[in-house]
Design a protein around this motif. Structure first.
Motif, PDB file in Angstrom:
ATOM      1  N   TYR A 245     -47.836  48.213  60.122  1.00  0.00           N
ATOM      2  CA  TYR A 245     -48.434  48.335  61.451  1.00  0.00           C
ATOM      3  C   TYR A 245     -49.662  47.422  61.548  1.00  0.00           C
ATOM      4  O   TYR A 245     -49.810  46.655  62.496  1.00  0.00           O
TER       5      TYR A 245
ATOM      6  N   LYS B  21     -50.446  44.245  64.008  1.00  0.00           N
ATOM      7  CA  LYS B  21     -51.644  44.194  64.839  1.00  0.00           C
ATOM      8  C   LYS B  21     -52.426  42.912  64.588  1.00  0.00           C
ATOM      9  O   LYS B  21     -52.992  42.316  65.501  1.00  0.00           O
TER      10      LYS B  21
ATOM     11  N   ARG C   9     -53.322  40.042  67.379  1.00  0.00           N
ATOM     12  CA  ARG C   9     -54.686  39.605  67.678  1.00  0.00           C
ATOM     13  C   ARG C   9     -54.773  38.079  67.750  1.00  0.00           C
ATOM     14  O   ARG C   9     -55.624  37.527  68.419  1.00  0.00           O
TER      15      ARG C   9
ATOM     16  N   ALA D  22     -44.280  47.992  66.523  1.00  0.00           N
ATOM     17  CA  ALA D  22     -45.576  48.646  66.325  1.00  0.00           C
ATOM     18  C   ALA D  22     -45.662  49.940  67.124  1.00  0.00           C
ATOM     19  O   ALA D  22     -46.143  50.965  66.632  1.00  0.00           O
TER      20      ALA D  22
ATOM     21  N   LYS E  75     -46.105  53.604  65.429  1.00  0.00           N
ATOM     22  CA  LYS E  75     -47.261  54.437  65.727  1.00  0.00           C
ATOM     23  C   LYS E  75     -46.834  55.776  66.332  1.00  0.00           C
ATOM     24  O   LYS E  75     -47.337  56.830  65.950  1.00  0.00           O
TER      25      LYS E  75
ATOM     26  N   GLU F  51     -55.811  49.897  62.485  1.00  0.00           N
ATOM     27  CA  GLU F  51     -55.585  48.579  63.082  1.00  0.00           C
ATOM     28  C   GLU F  51     -55.665  47.485  62.025  1.00  0.00           C
ATOM     29  O   GLU F  51     -55.060  46.428  62.153  1.00  0.00           O
TER      30      GLU F  51
END
Length: 591
Positions: A481, A485, A489, A573, A577, A589
């Motif tokens: 995960y 992330k 980004r 993701a 989650k 994160e």
RNA sequence: GAUCCCGUAGCUCAGCUGGAUAGAGCAUCAGCCUUCUAAGCUGAGGGCCAUUGGUUCGAAUCCAAUCGGGGUCACCA
């Protein structure tokens, strides 16, 4: 609608039209096609041969042609191998699925169904701290509640605290005799551990006294009854039931210490309850119902005045429901509490998360409810789970082989800290962020470990090997995960609509797996089984990890491919989650 | 004694509403970090699915028996 349901429906339609007789989805199986064959989903034809009087190849051809003709948007091609009709699902179907759902954080959850269900779990005794077995119970209860919510139920979490009885008096007596007025505050101990210390002290003392009596040639059984500390304990229980102010005061004080300790543990592990019942308030419940049952002839009274139910016609025994002195027993209270829950909250279902050593008890409870003709009898479910054992065998508090809940959580966090520092990827985190990360990883590992196994099975916990953050573990999923992330980004996701694109096998495999999520949530609910979620989520993480190492997202072959992969990553993701949330596990994160 | 649950790779577990060559993780061995986080990836070895019989076109999966392990059968909770 799930893809398997669409296929079933299409096949039923085609079969009914082709053979002029009714078919249902139960007449055949739809499976995912084995990787070594071409296709995505397979209809197994064998079970249809008799009814259609066709050979497999002929049936497959007729059915395959008809299904493709009716649903060109769904099926792109088929092949027949032996009795297996393998369909390839069109890329367009998968693409649409992805487009519609990749950014939906609620993907897989089902709409509210208007039903209310209560989940009772944890059920601690107030004479000792929580241990690993309680953790399995708490994690299961919490997770099942989340799974029910995801399936559209309104959920109430409840807890019945076993706060009275001879076992509570044991720690009270020991504290009176040996405590010298010390308190959790004066010793700096957590309240539940403090009281637990005196419970152990009682047992030590008791053992010693029995031994002395036996040494004076008193028989073992007699010695166990005559030990002064045991006699004192029984007197205290009578004083408690009589409401002796001094005893009640001590009882409140010591239980208060335990609750302070439990609160800390519950907060740490993320357990909470909408309603807490105390046995000291409920233990008299159920007596009225027993009277009603007597009037109805469901129960009968023996000569000594005790009340029983005869369950021998159901293959069980006679069961006591009221003592000869008129006081209630364990089952009496449960009969009353079941009624109270039903009346108080108008619940449609009542789920009890209780160890499998109480299978018989719960069977009796349900049977009694049935015989009493109460409306909720069929809605009582026992989520029975197996014991957590050590490699050396069962955990026994008397032998000091219990894995304490607070200790094991702390140990997991320490391990998370050590591993994180070793890898050195979050050097810029401040102390609070680090503490939170260690907690997320350590507790995540523990929860995943206890929830990944089928609840009804016994399981082994090896303290040396179980603290592992590699492979089929919570941290592995958290890691994937965090990795997604990190990619998100650094790469812009543009909301562009894609022209038809060819999927790579690895891309399609991931989408096919993601599509199953709603069905998995449904299945986990039907079976009251969080491990179904855990296994599924691990497989998603593994599929992504494999994809990740073989294909670059940032440097995809084309701009469109990059967007496609970013969408797949986002959806992965979200599902990771969402699934982990149902297990009560947070996702970092970064890690 | 009665009754319920369990027995799958060295270990921990999936698969069990019957379907194609029984799968993961750990451990062992061999590779892979100048490219998106290697808590990772790829590959190898490792199995009489406790045993025997039955049902079936087809059984790890269903049925029966046997053998092993565990739970329960309290005027304890």
């Amino acid at each position: 609608m799930f893809i398997t349901e669409l296929i079933q429906e299409a096949a039923v339609t085609s079969l009914s039209a082709l053979f002029q007789q009714p078919f249902t989805a139960k007449d055949f199986q739809v499976n995912q096609t084995k990787p070594e064959f071409e296709g995505d989903y397979t209809i197994v034809l064998f079970s249809l041969l008799k009814k259609t009087s066709r050979a497999p190849e002929a049936l497959g051809k007729e059915l395959g042609d008809d299904m493709i003709r009716r649903h060109p948007e769904l099926f792109s091609s088929y092949n027949i191998i032996k009795g297996f009709l393998n369909f390839s699902i069109s890329d367009q179907y998968w693409m649409t699925l992805l487009q519609h759902n990749y950014n939906d954080v609620c993907f897989g959850k089902h709409p509210m169904n208007g039903k209310k269900v209560m989940v009772e779990y944890s059920s601690p005794n107030t004479n000792k701290p929580l241990h690993l077995g309680h953790l399995r119970n708490n994690f299961l209860g919490w997770s099942v509640a989340e799974i029910l919510k995801a399936n559209g139920y309104e959920v109430l979490k409840s807890c019945i605290v076993n706060d009275r009885g001879i076992h509570i008096c044991k720690s009270m007596i020991a504290w009176q005799l040996f405590g010298n007025g010390e308190t959790p505050q004066s010793t700096g101990m957590k309240g539940d551990h403090f009281v637990g210390k005196y419970y152990v002290r009682f047992n030590d003392e008791y053992k010693q006294q029995v031994k002395e009596l036996v040494d004076h040639s008193i028989p073992q059984a007699e010695a166990e009854k005559q030990a002064p500390i045991m006699i004192a304990t029984q007197e205290m229980l009578q004083d408690w039931e009589a409401g002796n102010p001094e005893v009640m005061d001590l009882w409140r004080t010591m239980n208060g210490w335990v609750y302070e300790g439990f609160d800390i543990t519950y907060k740490t592990i993320g357990s909470d309850f909408d309603k807490t019942y105390y046995e000291s308030n409920t233990y008299l419940l159920g007596k009225d119902i027993v009277q009603t049952g007597l009037d109805k002839g469901v129960f009968f009274r023996k000569e000594d005045g005790s009340v029983w139910i005869d369950l021998t016609p159901d293959g069980l025994d006679e069961k006591l429901v009221l003592r000869k002195d008129g006081t209630s027993v364990y089952i009496t209270q449960d009969i009353g509490l079941a009624q109270q829950k039903y009346e108080e909250y108008k619940i449609d279902q009542s789920i009890y998360v209780i160890g499998d050593e109480q299978n018989y008890h719960m069977k009796v409870l349900k049977l009694i409810a049935k015989k009493m003709g109460v409306p909720y009898a069929d809605d009582i479910h026992h989520l029975s789970y197996g014991m957590v054992e050590l490699p050396t065998g069962k955990m026994k508090s008397r032998e000091g082989t219990v894995v304490d809940a607070d200790d094991i959580v702390q140990e997991m966090e320490n391990e998370a800290k050590a591993k994180t520092e070793e890898l050195g990827k979050v050097g810029d985190f401040d102390p609070a962020e680090l503490a939170s990360l260690y907690h997320t990883i350590g507790l995540g590992a523990l929860k995943f470990f206890l929830l990944r196994v089928d609840p009804k099975k016994r399981m082994v916990f090896n303290p040396e090997e179980s603290i592992d953050f590699h492979g089929f573990t919570g941290p592995f999923i958290q890691f994937n995960y965090a990795r997604i992330k990190s990619i998100l980004r650094k790469n812009e996701l543009e909301n562009v609509i894609h022209l038809p694109l060819d999927f790579l096998p690895a891309e399609k495999e991931l989408i096919i797996s993601l599509e199953k999520y709603p069905a998995v949530i449904r299945q986990a609910c039907d079976e009251l089984n969080p491990s179904a979620i855990a296994i599924y989520i691990f497989n998603i993480a593994k599929a992504f990890s494999s994809f990740y190492s073989g294909h670059s997202i940032a440097n995809a072959e084309s701009a469109e491919k990059k967007q496609l992969r970013l969408q797949i990553a986002v959806m992965t993701a979200n599902v990771l989650k969402s699934g982990m949330q149902m297990l009560g596990i947070d996702m970092p994160e970064r890690m």
